[in-house]
Scaffold this active site. Structure first.
Site, short mmCIF file in Angstrom:
data_model
loop_
_atom_site.label_atom_id
_atom_site.label_comp_id
_atom_site.label_asym_id
_atom_site.label_seq_id
_atom_site.Cartn_x
_atom_site.Cartn_y
_atom_site.Cartn_z
N GLU A 65 -3.10 -9.73 4.43
CA GLU A 65 -3.84 -9.33 5.63
C GLU A 65 -4.92 -10.33 6.02
O GLU A 65 -5.19 -10.53 7.22
CB GLU A 65 -4.47 -7.94 5.43
CG GLU A 65 -3.52 -6.77 5.59
CD GLU A 65 -2.81 -6.42 4.31
OE1 GLU A 65 -2.23 -5.33 4.24
OE2 GLU A 65 -2.80 -7.24 3.36
N GLU A 79 0.83 -1.20 0.00
CA GLU A 79 0.00 0.00 0.00
C GLU A 79 0.87 1.26 0.00
O GLU A 79 0.52 2.26 -0.65
CB GLU A 79 -0.93 -0.01 1.22
CG GLU A 79 -1.98 -1.10 1.15
CD GLU A 79 -2.82 -1.20 2.40
OE1 GLU A 79 -3.97 -1.67 2.31
OE2 GLU A 79 -2.33 -0.82 3.49
#
Length: 260
Positions: free
Chosen positions: A131, A111
Site C-alpha cells: 500500500e 488482510e
C-alpha cells in the site's frame, strides 16, 4: 458476467471462492456481497466451517481494485456489513474460517487472509503489503501484523512493501502450513472436515474469548469467563454438548456434538 463470489456447500462446510478476473481484486460492490455471504454463513446453524480461496492458480487476492478506484470507487466507501472483504469487521463470527492461499496474496488480500483463523498456502504463493507504494496505508494490517509476528519484521514489511515467499511467511508464523498447489484444496477440505466434526459451541467460546483477550488484561478476561459474562461461554456451560462431552469421555466413545 461471472459471479464474483462463488459458493460451494457440502454439509456443514462452505467454500467461498473470490472470482473476479483477471486478478481477483475487490471493489465496493464485491466487498458488500462478500459481507452478505459471510453474514449468512455466521447465521446458518447448519454451517460450521468456511474455506476462503481465490479462483485460478495465480491470484488469491491482490486486495483493493485500484482500477475501480481510478474510475470513482471511494477508498473509504461502504464496504458492507463485514468491512473490506466481508470478514475482518463482521461482528460475532464465532465459527472457524480457513484461508487457502493459492497465489499472489497482497494488500487487502493479505488482510482478508489474516481475517481467517488458519492459513494454508500453496508453495508458489507470495505476499506483500504494498500500500505504501500507492500512497495509502494498510490499515487492518497495521493493526494485526505487529501483533502476530515480531515488531521489527512487521514494520519492515509495512514500511517497504517488499514481497516475501511462503518459506518466510511460515518462518514468522504468519501462515500455518505450505502444500504443493495440487494438494492445497484437498488439505483445506481435510482440515475443514476435522473442524466440522468438533464441538461448535466450544469453537464459538474460543473465538469470543480470543477476541476479547486481544486488548484486555488476563485477569479481566478470566473473570468474564468464570462469571459467564461471555454469551458463548454461558451457552456452552448450560449446553447438552458439554454434558455429552463428559459422558463420551466416561464411556470411552466419540462424542456426538449437536451444537446445543
Amino acid at each position: 458476467m461471472t459471479n464474483p463470489i462463488e459458493t460451494l456447500r457440502d454439509g456443514p462446510i462452505l467454500q467461498v471462492t473470490l472470482n473476479r478476473p483477471k486478478a481477483n481484486a475487490i471493489d465496493l460492490a464485491t466487498s458488500r456481497l462478500m459481507g452478505d455471504v459471510f453474514a449468512d454463513f455466521r447465521d446458518d446453524p447448519n454451517l460450521r466451517v468456511a474455506i476462503i480461496t481465490g479462483a485460478g492458480d495465480k491470484f488469491f487476492c491482490p486486495g483493493w481494485d485500484l482500477k475501480a478506484a481510478a474510475d470513482g470507487d471511494e477508498v473509504d466507501g461502504d464496504y458492507g456489513v463485514g468491512g473490506f472483504g466481508g470478514l475482518q469487521e463482521l461482528p460475532n463470527l464465532n465459527k472457524p474460517v480457513i484461508a487457502a492461499v493459492n497465489g499472489i496474496c497482497c494488500g487487502g488480500g493479505l488482510e482478508w487472509a489474516l481475517s481467517a483463523d488458519i492459513i494454508l498456502a500453496a508453495e508458489h504463493a507470495s505476499f506483500a503489503l504494498p500500500e505504501i507504494r500507492s500512497g495509502t496505508v494498510a490499515d487492518a494490517a497495521s493493526i494485526k501484523v505487529p501483533k502476530r509476528i515480531p515488531y521489527h519484521i512487521a514494520m519492515e514489511l509495512l514500511l517497504t512493501g517488499r514481497w516475501f515467499d511462503v518459506d518466510e511467511a511460515k518462518s514468522w508464523g504468519l501462515i500455518n502450513h505450505v502444500y504443493p498447489a495440487a494438494q492445497l484444496m484437498d488439505q483445506a477440505w481435510e482440515l475443514a472436515r476435522l473442524l466440522a466434526s468438533g464441538p461448535p459451541l466450544v469453537y464459538a467460546a474460543i473465538k469470543e474469548i480470543v477476541r476479547d483477550a486481544e486488548d484486555a488484561k488476563f485477569q479481566d478476561t478470566m473473570d468474564k469467563i468464570t462469571g459467564r459474562k461471555f454469551p458463548t461461554v454461558d451457552t456452552l456451560y448450560s449446553s447438552e454438548d458439554q454434558l455429552e462431552g463428559a459422558r463420551a469421555f466416561v464411556e470411552k466413545r466419540d462424542p456426538i456434538w449437536k451444537g446445543k
